[in-house]
Design a protein around this motif. Structure first.
Motif, PDB file in Angstrom:
ATOM      1  N   GLU A 153       0.989  -1.183  -0.104  1.00  0.00           N
ATOM      2  CA  GLU A 153       0.075   0.145   0.167  1.00  0.00           C
ATOM      3  C   GLU A 153       0.808   1.137   0.134  1.00  0.00           C
ATOM      4  N   ALA A 154       1.892   1.270  -1.076  1.00  0.00           N
ATOM      5  CA  ALA A 154       2.682   2.382  -0.932  1.00  0.00           C
ATOM      6  C   ALA A 154       2.139   3.687  -1.461  1.00  0.00           C
ATOM      7  N   ASN A 155       3.071   4.786  -0.945  1.00  0.00           N
ATOM      8  CA  ASN A 155       2.682   6.081  -1.400  1.00  0.00           C
ATOM      9  C   ASN A 155       3.425   6.534  -2.473  1.00  0.00           C
ATOM     10  N   ALA A 156       4.472   5.707  -2.781  1.00  0.00           N
ATOM     11  CA  ALA A 156       5.596   5.987  -3.906  1.00  0.00           C
ATOM     12  C   ALA A 156       6.256   4.816  -4.084  1.00  0.00           C
ATOM     13  N   LEU A 157       6.942   4.496  -5.434  1.00  0.00           N
ATOM     14  CA  LEU A 157       7.695   3.520  -5.955  1.00  0.00           C
ATOM     15  C   LEU A 157       9.099   3.797  -6.025  1.00  0.00           C
ATOM     16  N   GLN A 158      10.030   3.289  -5.452  1.00  0.00           N
ATOM     17  CA  GLN A 158      11.577   3.381  -5.647  1.00  0.00           C
ATOM     18  C   GLN A 158      11.596   2.305  -6.863  1.00  0.00           C
ATOM     19  N   ILE A 159      12.608   2.708  -7.797  1.00  0.00           N
ATOM     20  CA  ILE A 159      13.095   1.712  -9.006  1.00  0.00           C
ATOM     21  C   ILE A 159      14.658   1.920  -8.582  1.00  0.00           C
ATOM     22  N   HIS A 160      15.328   0.653  -8.270  1.00  0.00           N
ATOM     23  CA  HIS A 160      16.922   0.757  -7.753  1.00  0.00           C
ATOM     24  C   HIS A 160      17.606   0.611  -8.903  1.00  0.00           C
ATOM     25  N   LEU A 161      18.708   1.091  -9.262  1.00  0.00           N
ATOM     26  CA  LEU A 161      19.654   0.992 -10.418  1.00  0.00           C
ATOM     27  C   LEU A 161      20.748   0.272  -9.696  1.00  0.00           C
ATOM     28  N   ASN A 162      21.303  -0.837 -10.209  1.00  0.00           N
ATOM     29  CA  ASN A 162      22.435  -1.439  -9.431  1.00  0.00           C
ATOM     30  C   ASN A 162      23.285  -2.190 -10.441  1.00  0.00           C
ATOM     31  N   VAL A 163      23.731  -1.402 -11.549  1.00  0.00           N
ATOM     32  CA  VAL A 163      24.346  -2.153 -12.701  1.00  0.00           C
ATOM     33  C   VAL A 163      25.724  -2.676 -12.041  1.00  0.00           C
ATOM     34  N   ALA A 164      26.501  -1.883 -11.162  1.00  0.00           N
ATOM     35  CA  ALA A 164      27.537  -2.374 -10.583  1.00  0.00           C
ATOM     36  C   ALA A 164      27.347  -3.602  -9.933  1.00  0.00           C
ATOM     37  N   GLN A 165      26.573  -3.689  -9.062  1.00  0.00           N
ATOM     38  CA  GLN A 165      26.197  -4.936  -8.399  1.00  0.00           C
ATOM     39  C   GLN A 165      25.793  -6.270  -9.280  1.00  0.00           C
ATOM     40  N   GLU A 166      25.101  -5.809 -10.146  1.00  0.00           N
ATOM     41  CA  GLU A 166      24.591  -7.028 -11.089  1.00  0.00           C
ATOM     42  C   GLU A 166      25.782  -7.712 -11.739  1.00  0.00           C
ATOM     43  N   LEU A 167      26.637  -6.667 -12.034  1.00  0.00           N
ATOM     44  CA  LEU A 167      27.803  -7.193 -13.022  1.00  0.00           C
ATOM     45  C   LEU A 167      28.770  -8.055 -12.162  1.00  0.00           C
ATOM     46  N   VAL A 168      28.897  -7.935 -10.824  1.00  0.00           N
ATOM     47  CA  VAL A 168      29.771  -8.505  -9.860  1.00  0.00           C
ATOM     48  C   VAL A 168      29.103  -9.722  -9.451  1.00  0.00           C
ATOM     49  N   MET A 169      27.722  -9.501  -9.366  1.00  0.00           N
ATOM     50  CA  MET A 169      27.069 -10.634  -8.812  1.00  0.00           C
ATOM     51  C   MET A 169      27.250 -11.939  -9.645  1.00  0.00           C
ATOM     52  N   PRO A 170      27.598 -13.246  -9.081  1.00  0.00           N
ATOM     53  CA  PRO A 170      27.672 -14.147  -9.939  1.00  0.00           C
ATOM     54  C   PRO A 170      26.511 -14.378 -10.832  1.00  0.00           C
ATOM     55  N   GLU A 171      25.437 -14.278 -10.242  1.00  0.00           N
ATOM     56  CA  GLU A 171      24.034 -14.707 -11.096  1.00  0.00           C
ATOM     57  C   GLU A 171      23.475 -13.443 -11.655  1.00  0.00           C
ATOM     58  N   GLY A 172      23.950 -12.469 -11.597  1.00  0.00           N
ATOM     59  CA  GLY A 172      23.475 -11.189 -11.945  1.00  0.00           C
ATOM     60  C   GLY A 172      23.054 -11.097 -13.334  1.00  0.00           C
ATOM     61  N   ASP A 173      22.292  -9.709 -13.762  1.00  0.00           N
ATOM     62  CA  ASP A 173      22.184  -9.302 -15.031  1.00  0.00           C
ATOM     63  C   ASP A 173      23.306  -8.936 -15.668  1.00  0.00           C
ATOM     64  N   ARG A 174      23.256  -8.958 -17.170  1.00  0.00           N
ATOM     65  CA  ARG A 174      24.387  -8.546 -18.125  1.00  0.00           C
ATOM     66  C   ARG A 174      23.983  -7.805 -18.927  1.00  0.00           C
ATOM     67  N   ASP A 175      22.513  -7.388 -19.242  1.00  0.00           N
ATOM     68  CA  ASP A 175      22.193  -6.645 -20.377  1.00  0.00           C
ATOM     69  C   ASP A 175      21.344  -5.536 -19.983  1.00  0.00           C
ATOM     70  N   PHE A 176      21.927  -4.036 -20.023  1.00  0.00           N
ATOM     71  CA  PHE A 176      21.136  -3.216 -19.428  1.00  0.00           C
ATOM     72  C   PHE A 176      20.659  -2.003 -20.496  1.00  0.00           C
ATOM     73  N   THR A 177      20.764  -2.605 -21.803  1.00  0.00           N
ATOM     74  CA  THR A 177      20.436  -1.674 -23.028  1.00  0.00           C
ATOM     75  C   THR A 177      19.223  -1.014 -22.921  1.00  0.00           C
ATOM     76  N   ASP A 178      18.113  -1.500 -22.481  1.00  0.00           N
ATOM     77  CA  ASP A 178      16.762  -0.939 -22.371  1.00  0.00           C
ATOM     78  C   ASP A 178      16.177  -0.453 -20.887  1.00  0.00           C
ATOM     79  N   TRP A 179      17.056  -0.150 -20.063  1.00  0.00           N
ATOM     80  CA  TRP A 179      16.441  -0.088 -18.581  1.00  0.00           C
ATOM     81  C   TRP A 179      15.844   1.506 -18.631  1.00  0.00           C
TER      82      TRP A 179
END
Length: 368
Positions: A153-179
């Motif tokens: 029942e949120a009053n606002a929405l955070q969208i988090h940007l974490n490219v650096a985390q994803e790239l180092v995360m072993p199972e992370g995302d690798r494609d950020f072209t359409d963010w």
């Protein structure tokens, strides 16, 4: 001959849940003294006749069209497991008692497995009147983003940007072209304001301009100096081969300085977080133009090490000390903080000058 036992099927949701608990343990173990912090490079010029009174100070601020009682909030941390659900309940009760806003951690795990939603929705139950921020990444669909909002029942929405985390995360995302396009789609679809935040590597002026262009309501610069998700994810790798990236990114102070200066004002309201340790750090960020300041790691360590009652007491102390500090620097309200004289030195000053920031003007702005 014995019958071979098949490998247990990989469960991505269970793996993500395990990672949630692991992230909390690693974040608690990272002490702020181990990393440089841009807030230490900012000092207030002391004027001995501030002309203020503690009782006259107004600590309220406007965020997404809503007046917050305090310009400090509990920023995104966790959720998705039984243990993190208990943490969220304690954080929410503390926020409610202090009159603070609160953001939940990434809700992706609950969007995949609805049984885990309670570890997030408990925030609203424990803080029924608080300003609550939902939290997703840019990879979810607009429909899923709205479900995340409804979940708490949120009053606002955070969208988090974490490219650096994803790239180092072993199972992370690798494609950020359409963010950027995905953020625009979510912003257009959800029924609450959208705030885009980094997870601890900072938002450059160029990034803030791009976010303004897709219609978000505000941005949290979330700079380096607090919880370092490169360090956390690298510790989960067998070889830990990305240790040289620890400290990547810009501090919240440098992000705010770059946004503050330049050929034209940044056309987006800013929040700040990343390495905030004391009410003085919060005061520094507010004086640099942030409308509100988020705290994660420091409050989490207080909760885990000393318990819920200690966190509740600390939030009350922060509110009282912020009022005292505003009186000390002659600021009757949050807007007045942006006219205080600031002395920026050290590595932050060197980098700010490279970005063209006029630090001498910042030191004399009360006389303008």
């Amino acid at each position: 001959m014995s019958t071979p036992v098949p490998d247990r099927a990989f469960d991505p949701v269970a793996e993500q849940a395990s990672r949630k608990d692991e992230h909390v343990a690693l974040a608690v173990g990272l002490q702020p003294a181990e990393r440089p912090n841009g807030f230490d490079d900012v000092a207030f010029m002391h004027h001995a006749l501030p002309g203020t009174s503690v009782r006259q100070v107004d600590t309220s601020t406007m965020v997404c069209g809503v007046r917050w009682q305090l310009p400090i909030y509990i920023n995104a941390m966790t959720g998705g497991t039984e243990a993190t659900g208990r943490l969220n309940a304690d954080l929410a009760r503390a926020a409610a008692g202090a009159g603070m806003a609160i953001a939940c951690g990434s809700q992706h795990i609950a969007l995949r497995e609805s049984a885990r939603a309670d570890s997030f929705s408990i925030i609203r139950r424990e803080a029924p009147d608080a300003f609550v921020l939902a939290n997703v990444g840019p990879t979810v669909s607009p429909e899923a983003a709205q479900r995340a909002v409804d979940m708490v029942e949120a009053n606002a929405l955070q969208i988090h940007l974490n490219v650096a985390q994803e790239l180092v995360m072993p199972e992370g995302d690798r494609d950020f072209t359409d963010w950027a396009e995905r953020i625009a789609a979510i912003t257009a679809a959800v029924q609450v304001p959208v705030i885009v935040k980094e997870v601890g590597f900072g938002l450059s002026r160029r990034t803030i301009a791009a976010l303004a262009a897709v219609g978000v309501a505000a941005a949290d610069v979330a700079g380096a100096g607090g919880t370092d998700f490169i360090t956390i994810e690298n510790s989960r790798r067998d070889a830990q081969e990305y240790s040289y990236l620890t400290g990547w990114g810009q501090s919240a102070v440098l992000c705010l300085l770059e946004a503050l200066d330049g050929p034209a004002p940044v056309q987006l309201p800013l929040l700040a977080s990343g390495g905030v340790r004391t009410p003085l750090d919060a005061l520094r960020a507010l004086a640099l133009g942030a409308q509100a300041v988020g705290v994660s790691g420091h409050f989490l360590r207080t909760l885990v090490a000393r318990g819920a009652s200690a966190l509740e007491a600390e939030l009350g102390a922060w509110a009282e000390q912020l009022r005292t500090l505003m009186t000390l620097v002659g600021a009757d309200d949050v807007a007045s903080l942006r006219r205080t004289d600031l002395l920026v030195t050290g590595a932050t000053a060197e980098r700010a000058r490279l970005l063209g920031v006029d630090l001498a003007a910042l030191a004399r702005r009360s006389t303008r």
